[in-house]
Design a protein around this motif. Structure first.
Motif, PDB file in Angstrom:
ATOM      1  N   CYS A   1       4.884  -2.803  -0.687  1.00 16.48           N
ATOM      2  CA  CYS A   1       4.687  -4.232  -0.936  1.00 16.48           C
ATOM      3  C   CYS A   1       3.259  -4.479  -1.427  1.00 16.48           C
ATOM      4  N   GLY A   2       3.106  -5.532  -2.211  1.00 12.15           N
ATOM      5  CA  GLY A   2       1.774  -5.921  -2.669  1.00 12.15           C
ATOM      6  C   GLY A   2       1.887  -7.024  -3.698  1.00 12.15           C
TER       7      GLY A   2
ATOM      8  N   ARG B   1      14.708  -3.968   1.784  1.00 12.60           N
ATOM      9  CA  ARG B   1      15.483  -3.757   3.025  1.00 12.60           C
ATOM     10  C   ARG B   1      16.770  -2.980   2.745  1.00 12.60           C
ATOM     11  N   THR B   2      17.342  -3.157   1.555  1.00 17.64           N
ATOM     12  CA  THR B   2      18.584  -2.470   1.205  1.00 17.64           C
ATOM     13  C   THR B   2      18.401  -0.963   1.117  1.00 17.64           C
TER      14      THR B   2
ATOM     15  N   ALA C   1       4.980   0.207   3.319  1.00 16.30           N
ATOM     16  CA  ALA C   1       3.534   0.256   3.135  1.00 16.30           C
ATOM     17  C   ALA C   1       3.103  -0.996   2.385  1.00 16.30           C
ATOM     18  N   THR C   2       1.845  -1.370   2.548  1.00  9.11           N
ATOM     19  CA  THR C   2       1.271  -2.481   1.803  1.00  9.11           C
ATOM     20  C   THR C   2       0.020  -2.001   1.070  1.00  9.11           C
ATOM     21  N   ILE C   3      -0.255  -2.634  -0.063  1.00 11.66           N
ATOM     22  CA  ILE C   3      -1.502  -2.382  -0.784  1.00 11.66           C
ATOM     23  C   ILE C   3      -2.251  -3.707  -0.894  1.00 11.66           C
ATOM     24  N   LEU C   4      -3.497  -3.697  -0.451  1.00 13.16           N
ATOM     25  CA  LEU C   4      -4.328  -4.895  -0.491  1.00 13.16           C
ATOM     26  C   LEU C   4      -5.777  -4.472  -0.676  1.00 13.16           C
ATOM     27  N   ASP C   5      -6.421  -5.004  -1.700  1.00 13.08           N
ATOM     28  CA  ASP C   5      -7.837  -4.695  -1.982  1.00 13.08           C
ATOM     29  C   ASP C   5      -8.101  -3.190  -2.066  1.00 13.08           C
ATOM     30  N   GLY C   6      -7.152  -2.468  -2.650  1.00 15.85           N
ATOM     31  CA  GLY C   6      -7.336  -1.036  -2.831  1.00 15.85           C
ATOM     32  C   GLY C   6      -7.054  -0.188  -1.604  1.00 15.85           C
TER      33      GLY C   6
ATOM     34  N   ASP D   1      10.505  -3.795   7.616  1.00 13.71           N
ATOM     35  CA  ASP D   1      10.306  -5.188   8.041  1.00 13.71           C
ATOM     36  C   ASP D   1       8.859  -5.448   8.438  1.00 13.71           C
ATOM     37  N   GLU D   2       8.231  -4.492   9.108  1.00 22.10           N
ATOM     38  CA  GLU D   2       6.826  -4.655   9.489  1.00 22.10           C
ATOM     39  C   GLU D   2       5.940  -4.755   8.249  1.00 22.10           C
ATOM     40  N   ALA D   3       6.235  -3.945   7.248  1.00 23.61           N
ATOM     41  CA  ALA D   3       5.439  -3.979   6.015  1.00 23.61           C
ATOM     42  C   ALA D   3       5.621  -5.312   5.295  1.00 23.61           C
ATOM     43  N   ILE D   4       6.853  -5.797   5.227  1.00 27.74           N
ATOM     44  CA  ILE D   4       7.119  -7.077   4.560  1.00 27.74           C
ATOM     45  C   ILE D   4       6.417  -8.216   5.289  1.00 27.74           C
TER      46      ILE D   4
END
Length: 221
Positions: A37-38, A185-186, A192-197, A206-209
């Motif tokens: 996600c990002g 989810r499917t 994982a998330t990407i934020l500010d590098g 679900d936790e990542a979302i």
């Protein structure tokens, strides 16, 4: 496995340096179904391209212990003045697959008809994506990378995509980027998330979302 060791990716722009990844170190094991996600421009697609070897990191090392697809739907590598069929002939030679088998599989999946004999520069963006998706799935990889592709085409084509990706997930590794929580989810178990590098991993998608939307909400306050 895919292993990043202190990997950074920096773009030099007119306004200065833009870091899409900062000293990232992580390992993705075989059998993982990972959703990333990002926000737009966070570096999700760049991350997939580096995993595939399509793009190189600015610094650090990427190790690959399994065969990895190019990002599914990544159509920019086609020779657009050549026909779809001619591009498939080139892919067949690179990956050691019989051309007749490859074109039969891609035609059955992408359903492009007579357009297979026409130059790719006559294709719509959706047709290019369908061709890219079809040829990607026709080659056997240990790990499939998917970048915002599952909404391409009509309902019938999307159903074929869903079936094919679930089958690949069951027998291999799947890494997906999408702005659609339901799509992630499917197909995905972990996230994982990407934020500010910075990339951060979670035990569940679900936790990542949830973490992604929380960071988006904070950015708006």
């Amino acid at each position: 496995m895919i292993r990043f060791e202190n990997v950074s990716k920096v773009y030099h722009t007119r306004s200065g340096e833009r870091h899409t990844l900062r000293n990232a170190s992580f390992t993705i094991d075989r059998g993982t179904a990972l959703g990333i996600c990002g926000a737009n421009g966070a570096g999700k697609s760049t991350l997939l391209r580096m995993m595939a070897g399509v793009e190189y990191p600015t610094s650090g090392l990427i190790r690959r212990g399994m065969s990895i697809s190019w990002p599914l739907g990544h159509a920019s590598a086609f020779h657009t003045t050549l026909t779809g069929a001619d591009n498939l002939r080139f892919v067949a030679r690179i990956y050691g697959k019989h051309y007749s088998d490859l074109i039969d599989e891609v035609e059955d999946f992408a359903r492009l008809g007579d357009y297979m004999k026409m130059p790719i520069n006559t294709y719509s963006s959706g047709m290019r994506a369908r061709l890219a998706f079809g040829v990607s799935l026709a080659i056997n990889f240990d790990c499939y990378l998917v970048d915002e592709i599952t909404s391409v085409g009509d309902v019938t084509f999307q159903e074929r995509c869903t079936h094919a990706l679930r089958e690949r997930k069951e027998r291999g590794t799947l890494i997906m980027v999408s702005h659609s929580p339901e799509t992630l989810r499917t197909y995905c178990d972990t996230g994982a998330t990407i934020l500010d590098g910075r990339i951060r991993f979670f035990d569940t998608i679900d936790e990542a979302i949830d973490a992604h939307y929380a960071s988006q909400a904070m950015a708006l306050t």
